[in-house]
Design an enzyme around this catalytic site. Structure first.
Site, mmCIF file in Angstrom:
data_model
loop_
_atom_site.group_PDB
_atom_site.id
_atom_site.type_symbol
_atom_site.label_atom_id
_atom_site.label_comp_id
_atom_site.label_asym_id
_atom_site.label_seq_id
_atom_site.Cartn_x
_atom_site.Cartn_y
_atom_site.Cartn_z
ATOM 1 N N CYS A 167 31.848 41.021 90.344
ATOM 2 C CA CYS A 167 31.024 40.966 89.137
ATOM 3 C C CYS A 167 30.038 42.125 89.173
ATOM 4 O O CYS A 167 29.463 42.413 90.224
ATOM 5 C CB CYS A 167 30.280 39.635 89.114
ATOM 6 S SG CYS A 167 29.214 39.430 87.688
ATOM 7 N N LEU A 168 29.848 42.772 88.027
ATOM 8 C CA LEU A 168 28.913 43.902 87.977
ATOM 9 C C LEU A 168 27.483 43.465 88.301
ATOM 10 O O LEU A 168 26.678 44.282 88.730
ATOM 11 C CB LEU A 168 28.948 44.569 86.593
ATOM 12 C CG LEU A 168 30.230 45.324 86.228
ATOM 13 C CD1 LEU A 168 30.107 45.928 84.833
ATOM 14 C CD2 LEU A 168 30.543 46.409 87.247
ATOM 15 N N GLN A 217 24.529 39.981 80.782
ATOM 16 C CA GLN A 217 24.350 40.857 81.945
ATOM 17 C C GLN A 217 23.452 42.060 81.675
ATOM 18 O O GLN A 217 23.016 42.734 82.603
ATOM 19 C CB GLN A 217 25.709 41.345 82.456
ATOM 20 C CG GLN A 217 26.550 40.231 83.031
ATOM 21 C CD GLN A 217 27.903 40.745 83.459
ATOM 22 O OE1 GLN A 217 28.808 40.857 82.643
ATOM 23 N NE2 GLN A 217 28.054 41.093 84.729
ATOM 24 N N HIS A 243 35.727 34.255 83.152
ATOM 25 C CA HIS A 243 34.575 34.790 83.893
ATOM 26 C C HIS A 243 33.458 35.209 82.918
ATOM 27 O O HIS A 243 32.291 34.883 83.122
ATOM 28 C CB HIS A 243 35.056 35.984 84.737
ATOM 29 C CG HIS A 243 33.993 36.689 85.510
ATOM 30 N ND1 HIS A 243 34.003 36.777 86.883
ATOM 31 C CD2 HIS A 243 32.885 37.379 85.112
ATOM 32 C CE1 HIS A 243 32.948 37.479 87.289
ATOM 33 N NE2 HIS A 243 32.261 37.855 86.236
ATOM 34 N N GLU A 244 33.851 35.907 81.857
ATOM 35 C CA GLU A 244 32.842 36.420 80.915
ATOM 36 C C GLU A 244 32.233 35.296 80.067
ATOM 37 O O GLU A 244 31.036 35.312 79.797
ATOM 38 C CB GLU A 244 33.430 37.517 80.025
ATOM 39 C CG GLU A 244 33.969 38.743 80.772
ATOM 40 C CD GLU A 244 33.010 39.352 81.781
ATOM 41 O OE1 GLU A 244 31.786 39.226 81.604
ATOM 42 O OE2 GLU A 244 33.494 39.938 82.770
ATOM 43 N N GLY A 295 35.085 43.830 82.507
ATOM 44 C CA GLY A 295 34.499 42.936 81.516
ATOM 45 C C GLY A 295 32.986 42.950 81.632
ATOM 46 O O GLY A 295 32.442 43.263 82.693
ATOM 47 N N HIS A 326 29.576 33.670 81.937
ATOM 48 C CA HIS A 326 28.298 34.397 81.888
ATOM 49 C C HIS A 326 27.458 33.946 80.694
ATOM 50 O O HIS A 326 26.240 33.795 80.798
ATOM 51 C CB HIS A 326 28.537 35.908 81.739
ATOM 52 C CG HIS A 326 28.714 36.628 83.039
ATOM 53 N ND1 HIS A 326 27.766 36.625 84.031
ATOM 54 C CD2 HIS A 326 29.723 37.409 83.499
ATOM 55 C CE1 HIS A 326 28.189 37.365 85.057
ATOM 56 N NE2 HIS A 326 29.382 37.843 84.751
#
Ligand code: NI
Length: 165
Positions: free
Chosen positions: A92-93, A51, A135-136, A46, A139
């Site tokens: 997480c990226l 991000q 999660h997204e 995701g 963000h």
């Protein structure tokens, strides 16, 4: 399509609240394509526009093994959730450290969003997809999954990431 540069924690831009998309034009479509390319390149499941430093309410997700079935959600909103929670193992990226951490997420949610065709969609998500969407969406609200960890764990991750940045 291009691979975009990821922002890493503790970059302050990750704390911004993203703005709703008014019109889904060619710029938005290009942005989505770039987000997909970036997510696949970094092996993520995701990615939120936040991000890559874009302050817009767009998330892309693909939890399939073959990585060929992306879910594109514009202005996503959780409209219902099942009170029961699950332990969700997350990474997480924007926090590229080896370890993953368990946090609590709603097991089942219902969301409303727009797709790239500007159609309103509603969908139910369970387990991994549910956690991933939560999660997204976090963000987009400037929230990182590590915010749910203890202060001690958070601080450890902060110190580690601060060194890398
Ligand atoms: Ni993330």
């Amino acid at each position: 399509m291009s691979i975009m540069k990821l922002l890493y924690f503790p970059n302050e831009k990750l704390r911004k609240i993203a703005k709703s998309i008014k019109t889904i034009d060619d710029n938005v479509k290009l942005l989505v394509n770039n987000m997909l390319k970036t997510m696949y390149f970094y092996n993520g499941i995701g990615l939120a526009a936040t991000q890559i430093g874009i302050n817009k309410r767009i998330i892309v997700i693909d939890i399939t093994i073959k990585k060929n079935n992306p879910l594109i959600l514009i202005n996503p909103q959780i409209i219902e959730f099942d009170k029961s929670q699950i332990e969700s193992k997350e990474g997480c990226l924007s926090i590229p450290i080896e370890q993953q951490y368990f946090i609590l997420r709603y097991k089942k949610i219902k969301i409303r969003a727009k797709n790239l065709m500007n159609k309103n969609i509603e969908l139910e998500a369970k387990y991994l997809l549910s956690s991933c969407i939560q999660h997204e969406i976090d963000h987009l609200n400037g929230i990182l999954f590590i915010d749910y960890l203890s202060n001690l764990k958070y601080q450890r991750i902060y110190d580690k990431m601060n060194k890398i940045n």
